[in-house]
Design an enzyme around this catalytic site. Sequence first.
Site, PDB file in Angstrom:
ATOM      1  N   GLY A  77       0.818  -1.214   0.000  1.00  0.00           N
ATOM      2  CA  GLY A  77       0.000   0.000   0.000  1.00  0.00           C
ATOM      3  C   GLY A  77       0.848   1.258   0.000  1.00  0.00           C
ATOM      4  O   GLY A  77       0.373   2.339  -0.366  1.00  0.00           O
ATOM      5  N   THR A  78       2.111   1.122   0.393  1.00  0.00           N
ATOM      6  CA  THR A  78       3.012   2.288   0.439  1.00  0.00           C
ATOM      7  C   THR A  78       3.111   2.923  -0.946  1.00  0.00           C
ATOM      8  O   THR A  78       3.183   2.212  -1.953  1.00  0.00           O
ATOM      9  CB  THR A  78       4.406   1.828   0.923  1.00  0.00           C
ATOM     10  OG1 THR A  78       4.238   1.159   2.163  1.00  0.00           O
ATOM     11  CG2 THR A  78       5.359   2.996   1.089  1.00  0.00           C
ATOM     12  N   SER A 102      -1.269  -1.093  -4.866  1.00  0.00           N
ATOM     13  CA  SER A 102      -2.173  -0.021  -5.269  1.00  0.00           C
ATOM     14  C   SER A 102      -1.849   1.251  -4.495  1.00  0.00           C
ATOM     15  O   SER A 102      -1.506   1.184  -3.316  1.00  0.00           O
ATOM     16  CB  SER A 102      -3.625  -0.411  -4.966  1.00  0.00           C
ATOM     17  OG  SER A 102      -4.474   0.670  -5.336  1.00  0.00           O
ATOM     18  N   HIS A 135      -4.780  16.083   1.347  1.00  0.00           N
ATOM     19  CA  HIS A 135      -4.413  15.088   2.353  1.00  0.00           C
ATOM     20  C   HIS A 135      -3.918  15.797   3.605  1.00  0.00           C
ATOM     21  O   HIS A 135      -3.630  16.988   3.575  1.00  0.00           O
ATOM     22  CB  HIS A 135      -3.306  14.159   1.835  1.00  0.00           C
ATOM     23  CG  HIS A 135      -3.812  13.107   0.882  1.00  0.00           C
ATOM     24  ND1 HIS A 135      -3.938  13.338  -0.474  1.00  0.00           N
ATOM     25  CD2 HIS A 135      -4.239  11.836   1.094  1.00  0.00           C
ATOM     26  CE1 HIS A 135      -4.418  12.246  -1.054  1.00  0.00           C
ATOM     27  NE2 HIS A 135      -4.611  11.322  -0.134  1.00  0.00           N
ATOM     28  N   LYS A 139       1.554  13.712   5.246  1.00  0.00           N
ATOM     29  CA  LYS A 139       1.803  12.885   4.049  1.00  0.00           C
ATOM     30  C   LYS A 139       3.148  13.243   3.427  1.00  0.00           C
ATOM     31  O   LYS A 139       3.453  14.407   3.226  1.00  0.00           O
ATOM     32  CB  LYS A 139       0.659  13.062   3.041  1.00  0.00           C
ATOM     33  CG  LYS A 139       0.776  12.119   1.843  1.00  0.00           C
ATOM     34  CD  LYS A 139      -0.515  12.012   1.074  1.00  0.00           C
ATOM     35  CE  LYS A 139      -0.363  11.178  -0.193  1.00  0.00           C
ATOM     36  NZ  LYS A 139       0.067   9.794   0.071  1.00  0.00           N
ATOM     37  N   GLY A 145      -0.301   9.238  -4.885  1.00  0.00           N
ATOM     38  CA  GLY A 145      -0.286   8.143  -5.865  1.00  0.00           C
ATOM     39  C   GLY A 145      -1.637   8.010  -6.546  1.00  0.00           C
ATOM     40  O   GLY A 145      -1.720   7.703  -7.746  1.00  0.00           O
ATOM     41  N   THR A 146      -2.710   8.258  -5.805  1.00  0.00           N
ATOM     42  CA  THR A 146      -4.056   8.149  -6.385  1.00  0.00           C
ATOM     43  C   THR A 146      -4.273   9.221  -7.453  1.00  0.00           C
ATOM     44  O   THR A 146      -4.838   8.955  -8.510  1.00  0.00           O
ATOM     45  CB  THR A 146      -5.114   8.298  -5.267  1.00  0.00           C
ATOM     46  OG1 THR A 146      -4.847   7.311  -4.285  1.00  0.00           O
ATOM     47  CG2 THR A 146      -6.531   8.121  -5.805  1.00  0.00           C
TER      48      THR A 146
HETATM   49  N1  LIG Z   1      -2.652   2.198  -0.811  1.00  0.00           N
HETATM   50  C1  LIG Z   1      -3.496   2.766   0.048  1.00  0.00           C
HETATM   51  O1  LIG Z   1      -4.718   2.488   0.050  1.00  0.00           O
HETATM   52  C2  LIG Z   1      -2.956   3.731   1.065  1.00  0.00           C
HETATM   53  C3  LIG Z   1      -3.792   4.318   2.031  1.00  0.00           C
HETATM   54  C4  LIG Z   1      -3.208   5.139   3.014  1.00  0.00           C
HETATM   55  C5  LIG Z   1      -1.832   5.362   2.993  1.00  0.00           C
HETATM   56  N2  LIG Z   1      -1.080   4.807   2.018  1.00  0.00           N
HETATM   57  C6  LIG Z   1       0.387   4.926   1.984  1.00  0.00           C
HETATM   58  O2  LIG Z   1       0.887   4.024   2.972  1.00  0.00           O
HETATM   59  C7  LIG Z   1       2.079   4.571   3.548  1.00  0.00           C
HETATM   60  C8  LIG Z   1       1.893   4.694   5.074  1.00  0.00           C
HETATM   61  O3  LIG Z   1       0.871   5.607   5.336  1.00  0.00           O
HETATM   62  P1  LIG Z   1       0.486   6.025   6.824  1.00  0.00           P
HETATM   63  O4  LIG Z   1      -0.540   7.074   6.659  1.00  0.00           O
HETATM   64  O5  LIG Z   1       0.183   4.816   7.636  1.00  0.00           O
HETATM   65  O6  LIG Z   1       1.877   6.676   7.292  1.00  0.00           O
HETATM   66  P2  LIG Z   1       2.496   6.786   8.771  1.00  0.00           P
HETATM   67  O7  LIG Z   1       1.419   7.033   9.764  1.00  0.00           O
HETATM   68  O8  LIG Z   1       3.622   7.764   8.645  1.00  0.00           O
HETATM   69  O9  LIG Z   1       3.078   5.333   9.050  1.00  0.00           O
HETATM   70  C9  LIG Z   1       4.195   4.798   8.420  1.00  0.00           C
HETATM   71  C10 LIG Z   1       4.867   3.890   9.431  1.00  0.00           C
HETATM   72  O10 LIG Z   1       5.863   3.112   8.787  1.00  0.00           O
HETATM   73  C11 LIG Z   1       6.909   2.939   9.721  1.00  0.00           C
HETATM   74  N3  LIG Z   1       8.120   2.538   9.020  1.00  0.00           N
HETATM   75  C12 LIG Z   1       9.000   3.309   8.346  1.00  0.00           C
HETATM   76  N4  LIG Z   1       9.985   2.542   7.833  1.00  0.00           N
HETATM   77  C13 LIG Z   1       9.703   1.259   8.190  1.00  0.00           C
HETATM   78  C14 LIG Z   1      10.328   0.006   7.956  1.00  0.00           C
HETATM   79  N5  LIG Z   1      11.469  -0.100   7.252  1.00  0.00           N
HETATM   80  N6  LIG Z   1       9.753  -1.114   8.465  1.00  0.00           N
HETATM   81  C15 LIG Z   1       8.622  -1.040   9.191  1.00  0.00           C
HETATM   82  N7  LIG Z   1       7.982   0.118   9.444  1.00  0.00           N
HETATM   83  C16 LIG Z   1       8.516   1.257   8.946  1.00  0.00           C
HETATM   84  C17 LIG Z   1       7.004   4.259  10.441  1.00  0.00           C
HETATM   85  O11 LIG Z   1       7.596   4.091  11.682  1.00  0.00           O
HETATM   86  P3  LIG Z   1       8.321   5.354  12.400  1.00  0.00           P
HETATM   87  O12 LIG Z   1       7.206   6.319  12.688  1.00  0.00           O
HETATM   88  O13 LIG Z   1       8.909   4.706  13.604  1.00  0.00           O
HETATM   89  O14 LIG Z   1       9.304   5.861  11.395  1.00  0.00           O
HETATM   90  C18 LIG Z   1       5.522   4.645  10.586  1.00  0.00           C
HETATM   91  O15 LIG Z   1       4.967   4.177  11.782  1.00  0.00           O
HETATM   92  C19 LIG Z   1       2.315   5.914   2.825  1.00  0.00           C
HETATM   93  O16 LIG Z   1       3.183   5.684   1.723  1.00  0.00           O
HETATM   94  C20 LIG Z   1       0.930   6.292   2.311  1.00  0.00           C
HETATM   95  O17 LIG Z   1       0.968   7.114   1.163  1.00  0.00           O
HETATM   96  C21 LIG Z   1      -1.604   3.997   1.063  1.00  0.00           C
END
Ligand SMILES: NC(=O)c1ccc[n+]([C@@H]2O[C@H](COP(=O)([O-])OP(=O)(O)OC[C@H]3O[C@@H](n4cnc5c(N)ncnc54)[C@H](OP(=O)(O)O)[C@@H]3O)[C@@H](O)[C@H]2O)c1
Length: 229
Positions: A77-78, A102, A135, A139, A145-146
């Site tokens: 999802g990243t 995605s 957003h 972010k 990406g969307t």
């Molecule tokens: N595809 C979809 O439907 C969708 C929906 C929402 C979000 N996203 C994407 O998903 C990603 C995360 O979004 P989010 O909103 O959850 O962000 P977030 O709240 O910043 O969470 C990301 C997490 O990943 C952790 N992390 C960083 N590097 C890591 C690693 N090597 N191994 C394990 N964990 C690691 C971070 O930990 P620390 O805080 O300790 O650094 C943080 O807790 C983004 O790229 C976003 O664009 C996609």
Amino acid sequence: MNLLLLGRGKTGSLVAEVAAERRHQVRVAGAKENANGAALTLASLENVGCVIDFTAPHSILPNIEACVKAGKNMVVGTTGWYKDVDHVRQLVKQHGTGFLYSPNFSVGVSLFLEIARTAAAALQHSSGGQIFERHHVHKKDAPSGTAIALQQMILEASGAALKDLEITSFREGEVVGMHEVVFESAADRIYLCHDAKSRRGFAEGAIRSAEWLAGKTGFYDFKNVWREL
Ligand SMILES: NC(=O)c1ccc[n+]([C@@H]2O[C@H](COP(=O)([O-])OP(=O)(O)OC[C@H]3O[C@@H](n4cnc5c(N)ncnc54)[C@H](OP(=O)(O)O)[C@@H]3O)[C@@H](O)[C@H]2O)c1
């Protein structure tokens, strides 16, 4: 299924909740547990059926490479890594694993993209358009990406009708994710909008994708499979 979830952030935490509700065994590794790929060794991945990644653009490629080389299926999802999509597709083919990704795992957004595609295909020449995306301020990537997927899909579907489609990104407060498309002609203006009320749709789509991917190999995009979930 035995799931390994990478990322315990805003979306990852909800993915873990939905996984438990759907009676999967889920282990979560955040940045600390996965420092230098510590959660992705052959031994630690041994009993894992699928790895789900909601981390960050800087960590996603090393995570994908470690999991695919270990022969593990992945749901990603990243966002923010799509310039490397051909490299990843090749890696998945070479190692014979299953991979589904995605920028947006929401079924509602998938439907929104289809609606936008249908509208674009019906455009006459000399139309214009714009995409707006909003957003939360945390972010890391812009445009989203969307929004990029929306732009590509609309430009393809419009044929010669749209030459370009500018994306404007806003980062405000805690907005989960809002995407708007505006089509303009000399006579009128059409607005299409999707507004995510919570992250729940992303989490459900990601878990259902992991279930769908079980026992499969190949490289898949959610936009091509969401109707089968
Ligand atoms: N595809 C979809 O439907 C969708 C929906 C929402 C979000 N996203 C994407 O998903 C990603 C995360 O979004 P989010 O909103 O959850 O962000 P977030 O709240 O910043 O969470 C990301 C997490 O990943 C952790 N992390 C960083 N590097 C890591 C690693 N090597 N191994 C394990 N964990 C690691 C971070 O930990 P620390 O805080 O300790 O650094 C943080 O807790 C983004 O790229 C976003 O664009 C996609």
